[in-house]
Design a protein around this motif. Structure first.
Motif, PDB file in Angstrom:
ATOM      1  N   GLY A  86       0.962  -1.218   0.068  1.00 46.79           N
ATOM      2  CA  GLY A  86      -0.042   0.022   0.062  1.00 46.79           C
ATOM      3  C   GLY A  86       0.948   1.206  -0.081  1.00 46.79           C
ATOM      4  N   PHE A 269     -11.338  -1.867  -6.376  1.00 47.54           N
ATOM      5  CA  PHE A 269     -11.388  -3.357  -7.140  1.00 47.54           C
ATOM      6  C   PHE A 269     -12.402  -3.008  -8.165  1.00 47.54           C
ATOM      7  CE2 PHE A 269     -10.945  -7.661  -7.707  1.00 47.54           C
ATOM      8  CZ  PHE A 269      -9.792  -7.872  -7.208  1.00 47.54           C
ATOM      9  N   VAL A 270     -12.881  -1.870  -8.558  1.00 47.26           N
ATOM     10  CA  VAL A 270     -13.501  -1.820  -9.677  1.00 47.26           C
ATOM     11  C   VAL A 270     -12.922  -1.532 -10.747  1.00 47.26           C
ATOM     12  CG1 VAL A 270     -15.351  -0.550 -10.902  1.00 47.26           C
ATOM     13  CG2 VAL A 270     -15.494  -0.974  -8.629  1.00 47.26           C
ATOM     14  N   TRP A 365      -7.072 -11.868 -15.673  1.00 43.70           N
ATOM     15  CA  TRP A 365      -8.325 -11.766 -14.698  1.00 43.70           C
ATOM     16  C   TRP A 365      -8.811 -10.462 -14.348  1.00 43.70           C
ATOM     17  CZ3 TRP A 365      -3.845 -13.856 -13.133  1.00 43.70           C
ATOM     18  CH2 TRP A 365      -3.477 -13.358 -11.966  1.00 43.70           C
TER      19      TRP A 365
ATOM     20  N   LEU B 131     -11.695   1.580   2.199  1.00 41.48           N
ATOM     21  CA  LEU B 131     -10.380   1.260   1.752  1.00 41.48           C
ATOM     22  C   LEU B 131      -9.499   1.654   2.822  1.00 41.48           C
ATOM     23  CD1 LEU B 131     -10.387   2.940  -1.789  1.00 41.48           C
ATOM     24  CD2 LEU B 131     -10.179   0.317  -1.266  1.00 41.48           C
ATOM     25  N   GLY B 149     -17.456  -2.534  -5.915  1.00 41.39           N
ATOM     26  CA  GLY B 149     -16.045  -3.111  -5.540  1.00 41.39           C
ATOM     27  C   GLY B 149     -15.919  -3.946  -4.471  1.00 41.39           C
ATOM     28  N   ASN B 150     -15.945  -3.462  -3.515  1.00 45.05           N
ATOM     29  CA  ASN B 150     -15.604  -4.116  -2.110  1.00 45.05           C
ATOM     30  C   ASN B 150     -16.631  -3.448  -1.182  1.00 45.05           C
ATOM     31  OD1 ASN B 150     -13.051  -5.931  -2.896  1.00 45.05           O
ATOM     32  ND2 ASN B 150     -12.507  -3.726  -3.470  1.00 45.05           N
ATOM     33  N   MET B 153     -11.875  -3.158   1.832  1.00 43.37           N
ATOM     34  CA  MET B 153     -10.441  -3.488   1.217  1.00 43.37           C
ATOM     35  C   MET B 153      -9.307  -2.990   2.090  1.00 43.37           C
ATOM     36  SD  MET B 153      -9.222  -3.480  -2.654  1.00 43.37           S
ATOM     37  CE  MET B 153      -8.031  -4.173  -3.231  1.00 43.37           C
ATOM     38  N   GLN B 155      -5.212  -2.682   1.559  1.00 40.77           N
ATOM     39  CA  GLN B 155      -3.873  -2.548   0.736  1.00 40.77           C
ATOM     40  C   GLN B 155      -2.755  -2.335   1.726  1.00 40.77           C
ATOM     41  OE1 GLN B 155      -5.154   0.093  -2.076  1.00 40.77           O
ATOM     42  NE2 GLN B 155      -6.120  -1.841  -3.185  1.00 40.77           N
ATOM     43  N   ALA B 156      -2.125  -3.504   2.112  1.00 38.53           N
ATOM     44  CA  ALA B 156      -1.064  -3.346   3.427  1.00 38.53           C
ATOM     45  C   ALA B 156      -1.902  -3.246   4.406  1.00 38.53           C
ATOM     46  CB  ALA B 156       0.047  -2.430   3.042  1.00 38.53           C
ATOM     47  N   VAL B 172     -17.464  -7.104  -6.194  1.00 45.30           N
ATOM     48  CA  VAL B 172     -16.449  -8.230  -6.396  1.00 45.30           C
ATOM     49  C   VAL B 172     -16.285  -8.854  -4.854  1.00 45.30           C
ATOM     50  CG1 VAL B 172     -14.496  -9.083  -7.556  1.00 45.30           C
ATOM     51  CG2 VAL B 172     -15.537  -6.757  -7.972  1.00 45.30           C
ATOM     52  N   TYR B 173     -15.797  -8.126  -3.949  1.00 45.21           N
ATOM     53  CA  TYR B 173     -15.583  -8.991  -2.814  1.00 45.21           C
ATOM     54  C   TYR B 173     -16.527  -8.238  -1.668  1.00 45.21           C
ATOM     55  CZ  TYR B 173     -11.563 -10.789  -5.435  1.00 45.21           C
ATOM     56  OH  TYR B 173     -10.915 -11.418  -6.329  1.00 45.21           O
ATOM     57  N   PHE B 176     -11.990  -7.946   1.896  1.00 48.24           N
ATOM     58  CA  PHE B 176     -10.732  -8.452   1.171  1.00 48.24           C
ATOM     59  C   PHE B 176      -9.301  -7.719   1.779  1.00 48.24           C
ATOM     60  CE2 PHE B 176      -8.578  -7.741  -3.387  1.00 48.24           C
ATOM     61  CZ  PHE B 176      -7.531  -8.441  -2.890  1.00 48.24           C
ATOM     62  N   GLN B 178      -5.439  -7.419   1.842  1.00 46.06           N
ATOM     63  CA  GLN B 178      -4.561  -7.739   0.679  1.00 46.06           C
ATOM     64  C   GLN B 178      -3.227  -7.308   1.641  1.00 46.06           C
ATOM     65  OE1 GLN B 178      -4.648  -5.970  -2.843  1.00 46.06           O
ATOM     66  NE2 GLN B 178      -4.072  -7.582  -4.041  1.00 46.06           N
ATOM     67  N   TYR B 179      -2.063  -8.033   1.365  1.00 45.77           N
ATOM     68  CA  TYR B 179      -0.832  -7.697   1.855  1.00 45.77           C
ATOM     69  C   TYR B 179      -0.791  -7.409   3.204  1.00 45.77           C
ATOM     70  CZ  TYR B 179       0.125  -6.838  -3.361  1.00 45.77           C
ATOM     71  OH  TYR B 179      -0.019  -7.229  -4.608  1.00 45.77           O
ATOM     72  N   TYR B 199     -12.107 -12.656   1.198  1.00 49.91           N
ATOM     73  CA  TYR B 199     -11.001 -13.074   0.337  1.00 49.91           C
ATOM     74  C   TYR B 199      -9.772 -12.428   1.034  1.00 49.91           C
ATOM     75  CZ  TYR B 199      -7.928 -12.410  -3.770  1.00 49.91           C
ATOM     76  OH  TYR B 199      -6.951 -12.381  -4.598  1.00 49.91           O
ATOM     77  N   THR B 247      -3.233 -18.510  -6.999  1.00 49.19           N
ATOM     78  CA  THR B 247      -3.454 -17.747  -8.376  1.00 49.19           C
ATOM     79  C   THR B 247      -2.083 -17.524  -9.084  1.00 49.19           C
ATOM     80  OG1 THR B 247      -5.670 -16.783  -7.845  1.00 49.19           O
ATOM     81  CG2 THR B 247      -4.189 -15.728  -9.656  1.00 49.19           C
ATOM     82  N   SER B 278     -12.639 -14.427 -14.288  1.00 44.92           N
ATOM     83  CA  SER B 278     -12.254 -14.522 -12.863  1.00 44.92           C
ATOM     84  C   SER B 278     -11.788 -15.999 -12.470  1.00 44.92           C
ATOM     85  CB  SER B 278     -13.285 -13.786 -11.898  1.00 44.92           C
ATOM     86  OG  SER B 278     -14.341 -14.589 -11.848  1.00 44.92           O
TER      87      SER B 278
END
Lengths: 408, 502
Positions: A86, A269-270, A365, B131, B149-150, B153, B155-156, B172-173, B176, B178-179, B199, B247, B278
């Motif tokens: 991030g 995520f869009v 994807w 976010l 979207g989410n 979410m 990120q880190a 989508v999620y 989520f 991530q990282y 996720y 993945t 996906s």
């Protein structure tokens, strides 16, 4: 207080003048001595300054005369080796530890057309500091104006990259540069001719002796010394002080409202931009098949399929960094898109919409149909422009060791 | 008609106003409710203690201020105002916004009153509800609906807690991270998510506990993550219930050390509505648990019933997910361990390739456990109990249970990297100032020794100057303000410059 400061400055200037006078007199004597003792030299001698003994910005000299990368991202914990995450994430490992002299020698070589067969093309021809270390062309031009197949990537932050070329076929800068140097279409040289040329230039013999003090005095300059010096210079090209970075380090006002909206679209995520163009480098250094169109009339570029001999990688390219992206139009591997706006539009026009008929690409994807609005696309462009930082732009040498004119 | 006296008029109006206020207050006013103001944080039971104690060794303490957000105002404004350590409490109401948190140690707590939730409604126009990129983020008690979207979410961001949220159709999620390293996702209810409801992507040390996930394409997905515990969840009517996989083509390449324990994985037969392309769009409906290319996954004590394709599917990447190859991704599921599970009524209507494979065995039903493709070292505790396919080379499990692993979270919080003042000064000097200033030579601004001479023993002077430069010298261009540096970094670099020797 102000008056005091000026006093101090005056004192310093005064001292400087005295020192300068001494230096000039010594230099004049020195030059006279050289002129007197030099006698006949095989090639013309152009006065080139000595190599720098200090590191380029972004690097600190350690006690072993090595330049070590230092930047505000070094204050963050490394949570993964890939250097992705991030806003406050550590960068991947950079290639550093070169000496200041090596880096400066690399700078001279980088800008010197003596490296090409006909002495007209230098590395900087396609990686011009005034064009974001790219060339501003859709696809680059080689020797004799030959049109090449792919666009020259910007070299900013190249020292962080593990794979080079759009199709990732080289895994070190030294390996990478052999291709443009010795490709018939690019610089058109041969190893023998390059070594002959460089060894005949007295300036280079001196500069290599300075940059590599451990070598034998009369040992000819070797190809790996040339490529290592250029790699040293390329690895020193960093850009990590953009408006975005100021925001990432915690200064909220660095980005305006529209730019922050853009950042949030970028990482949502869009749109999913940040999934592959992952901060802080804005690339995750992976391959992706995204199916961009080629310029009119050109066949599909098979990309990484060729070097990896793998059909599943047909049309795959390395994810490029987006730093200084506003300075390096046009975009994509063959420069199909002229503007950032056109480029971001591509991602919302549908998965595989530009794949030529009969091609069956394994599209990534993350390429889907995000249905971004025009407003959102404009904001993305606003954000991409905040990734510009050329504060450590390299200086073009005033004189080249070969005496040739700078060509960029 | 006799005129009313002005006095009576005034009295009447005051009375009426009073009654109005009373009625208004009792019908529309917010009830004065006492709520628990402080969320409980991650409890580090294990720090310095053995695993079999429940004694809390350490927990985060709230030191900051409490910021309240009421209906009609913006959560993001509160985040802007907040400093690390602060708690933002959000009261019932509908908030249609994208909240982004680029700070450390911010807690957001919804306050549910009388069954009314603070609700983030994306109206199918806004991309994401939350976010975050900071460390130590807590998000709890929110209802999140209709985003593109989410829901949430990250990120880190290490040491995160995402809890007690009710998330419906957020694109989508749902959740989520991530990282991230060290996190807790518990007691969330998620439905109608077009990919994975929960996720865990490219993370380390995450517990996913007591969530209910249903009507999603994928219930809970552990992807390219290590050291994760998925326990006590209820996954029903998704296309696939629980997933652990790799993945290819991502910067972090492996999934290993995952425990799927004590979950209900029931009737995951929803039609697949994943986006074309996906990974999850390839999951056959009726998949209870899917293990693809992940290593060292333990499946223990789950109730896996009514999944119409298979109870557990174990495949390699080549079989499960045809994508562009990644030479750095190893595509075989190795050392999968299946311990005791309750499985029946699975495989009633197998589809696609599985159906074809089963027909070669003269079977019309799918098995409880289906393994296909590469992979070595996998074991199972009591193979005879289940209807299996492809488990011929599975040996006897070497363990009976995983009781000794109560959590996958780290025993103490992941510490931030702490840099000393001198180091921060050095990073700032070489990372920023060195573009214009150097020792012994003029770049763009004056040489460093001149800065030292001007500001001798006065670091504050440098701090003031770089914050708001006044161009004192005609022979140099004006310096751009460096006000974006933190106060700490400014002082650190000022001191560093004054102490520099060469």
């Amino acid at each position: 207080m102000l008056w005091n400061n000026q006093r101090i400055i005056q004192d310093l200037v005064e001292k400087g003048r005295v020192i300068l006078k001494v230096i000039i007199s010594v230099a004049v004597l020195g030059i006279m001595a050289v002129a007197f003792f030099a006698g006949q030299r095989p090639t013309a001698y152009y006065p080139v300054p000595l190599l720098k003994s200090s590191c380029p910005p972004g690097f600190k000299l350690n006690e072993n005369n090595e330049c070590i990368a230092k930047n505000l991202y070094s204050q963050y914990a490394t949570t993964n080796k890939a250097g992705v995450g991030g806003l406050k994430s550590a960068l991947p490992e950079i290639r550093d530890g070169f000496s200041p002299q090596e880096i400066d020698l690399g700078r001279y070589l980088f800008f010197d057309p003596a490296l090409s067969a006909d002495q007209t093309v230098s590395c900087a021809t396609c990686h011009d500091p005034d064009k974001g270390l790219g060339d501003g062309l859709a696809t680059s031009q080689g020797k004799d104006g030959q049109k090449l197949k792919r666009a020259a990537p910007s070299l900013y932050n190249v020292g962080y990259l593990k794979k080079l070329f759009w199709d990732g076929r080289a895994s070190s800068l030294e390996e990478q540069m052999l291709e443009p140097l010795f490709s018939k279409d690019e610089m058109g040289n041969t190893p023998e001719n390059l070594l002959n040329t460089i060894n005949e230039i007295e300036n280079y013999r001196k500069l290599f002796a300075e940059a590599y003090p451990k070598r034998e005095r009369d040992q000819p300059i070797a190809l790996n010394e040339i490529t290592k010096a250029i790699a040293a210079f390329q690895s020193s090209l960093v850009s990590l002080n953009s408006k975005y970075d100021q925001y990432a380090h915690g200064y909220d006002e660095a980005l305006n409202k529209k730019e922050i909206e853009g950042l949030n679209i970028f990482r949502s995520f869009v749109a999913r931009c940040a999934e592959c163009h992952t901060p802080p480098l804005f690339t995750n250094q992976q391959f992706a098949v995204i199916g961009t169109p080629e310029p009119d009339g050109l066949p599909l570029d098979p990309g990484a399929e060729i070097p990896f001999n793998d059909e599943s990688l047909r049309g795959a390219f390395k994810v490029p960094s987006l730093r200084n992206i506003a300075q390096t139009a046009p975009y994509m591997h063959s420069g199909r898109f002229k503007t950032l706006r056109e480029t971001v539009q591509f991602y919302t026009d549908g998965r595989g919409h530009a794949v030529p008929e009969g091609e069956n690409l394994l599209i990534h994807w993350h390429i889907w149909e995000p249905n971004l609005t025009d407003y959102e696309l404009d904001r993305l462009v606003d954000f991409l422009k905040t990734l510009t930082d050329e504060s450590f732009k390299p200086k073009i040498p005033e004189v080249l060791p070969s005496g040739l004119k700078i060509s960029t | 008609m006799k005129k009313k006296s002005p006095f009576i008029k005034i009295i009447t109006s005051i009375l009426l106003i009073g009654i109005g206020i009373f009625i208004g207050k009792s019908f529309f006013g917010q009830k004065n409710v006492e709520t628990v103001p402080i969320p409980s944080t991650i409890k580090y039971r294990n720090a310095g203690l053995t695993n079999d104690t429940t004694q809390v060794a350490s927990a985060q303490e709230f030191t900051g201020k409490i910021i309240e957000v009421k209906k009609g105002s913006s959560i993001q404004n509160a985040v802007k105002e907040a400093n690390p350590g602060d708690l933002i409490r959000v009261y019932p109401g509908t908030y249609s916004e994208n909240v982004y948190i680029d700070k450390d140690n911010i807690s957001l707590q919804g306050v549910v009153i009388n069954g009314e939730w603070p609700t983030l409604d994306g109206k199918k126009e806004i991309n994401d509800a939350f976010l975050y990129s900071g460390n130590g983020i807590l998000i709890e008690n929110f209802k999140i609906i209709n985003y593109k979207g989410n829901g949430i979410m990250g990120q880190a961001g290490n040491n995160f807690i995402i809890r007690n949220n009710w998330i419906i159709d957020t694109g989508v999620y749902g959740i989520f991270p991530q990282y991230g390293k060290n996190g807790l996702v518990e007691h969330n209810v998620l439905s109608k998510i077009a990919d994975a409801a929960i996720y865990i992507g490219m993370c380390h040390n995450v517990d996913v506990l007591q969530n209910e996930v249903f009507d999603n394409v994928a219930g809970i997905e552990i992807e390219n993550s290590r050291h994760c515990l998925v326990e006590n969840n209820y996954a029903h009517n998704n296309t696939g219930g629980l997933l652990a996989f790799v993945t290819p083509g991502l910067p972090i390449k492996t999934t290993f050390d995952v425990i799927l324990r004590n979950n209900f994985v029931v009737n995951n037969n929803h039609e697949n509505f994943g986006a074309p392309g996906s990974t999850v769009s390839g999951i056959p409906p009726g998949t209870g648990i899917l293990i693809m290319a992940a290593d060292d996954v333990i499946v223990e004590n789950n109730i896996i019933t009514g999944n119409n394709n298979t109870g557990i599917t174990i495949v390699d990447l080549a079989t499960g997910d045809p994508k562009a190859n990644d030479p750095n991704s190893e595509g075989n599921p190795d050392r999968v361990v299946i311990l005791d599970n309750i499985m029946f009524d699975n495989g009633n209507a197998p589809t696609g390739e599985l159906k074809a494979v089963m027909l070669t065995q003269m079977e019309t039903k799918g098995p409880d456990i289906f393994a296909y493709g590469g992979g070595t070292g996998s074991t199972i505790r009591d193979k005879n109990k289940y209807r299996t396919f492809g488990l011929d080379n599975y040996g006897m499990a070497q363990i009976t249970d995983t009781q000794d692993i109560p959590t996958m979270m780290t025993p103490t919080p992941v510490p931030p990297r702490s840099v000393s003042t001198e180091e921060l000064g050095e990073l700032t000097y070489y990372g920023v100032c060195a573009g214009c200033h150097a020792f012994g030579t003029r770049l763009i601004g004056p040489p460093t020794e001149i800065l030292q001479a001007i500001h001798q023993n006065n670091p504050q002077g440098i701090v003031d100057y770089i914050t708001a430069p006044k161009n004192l010298r005609e022979d140099y261009p004006e310096m751009p303000p460096q006000d974006y540096l933190s106060e700490e970094a400014k002082m650190a670099v000022a001191e560093y410059i004054l102490a520099l020797k060469h």
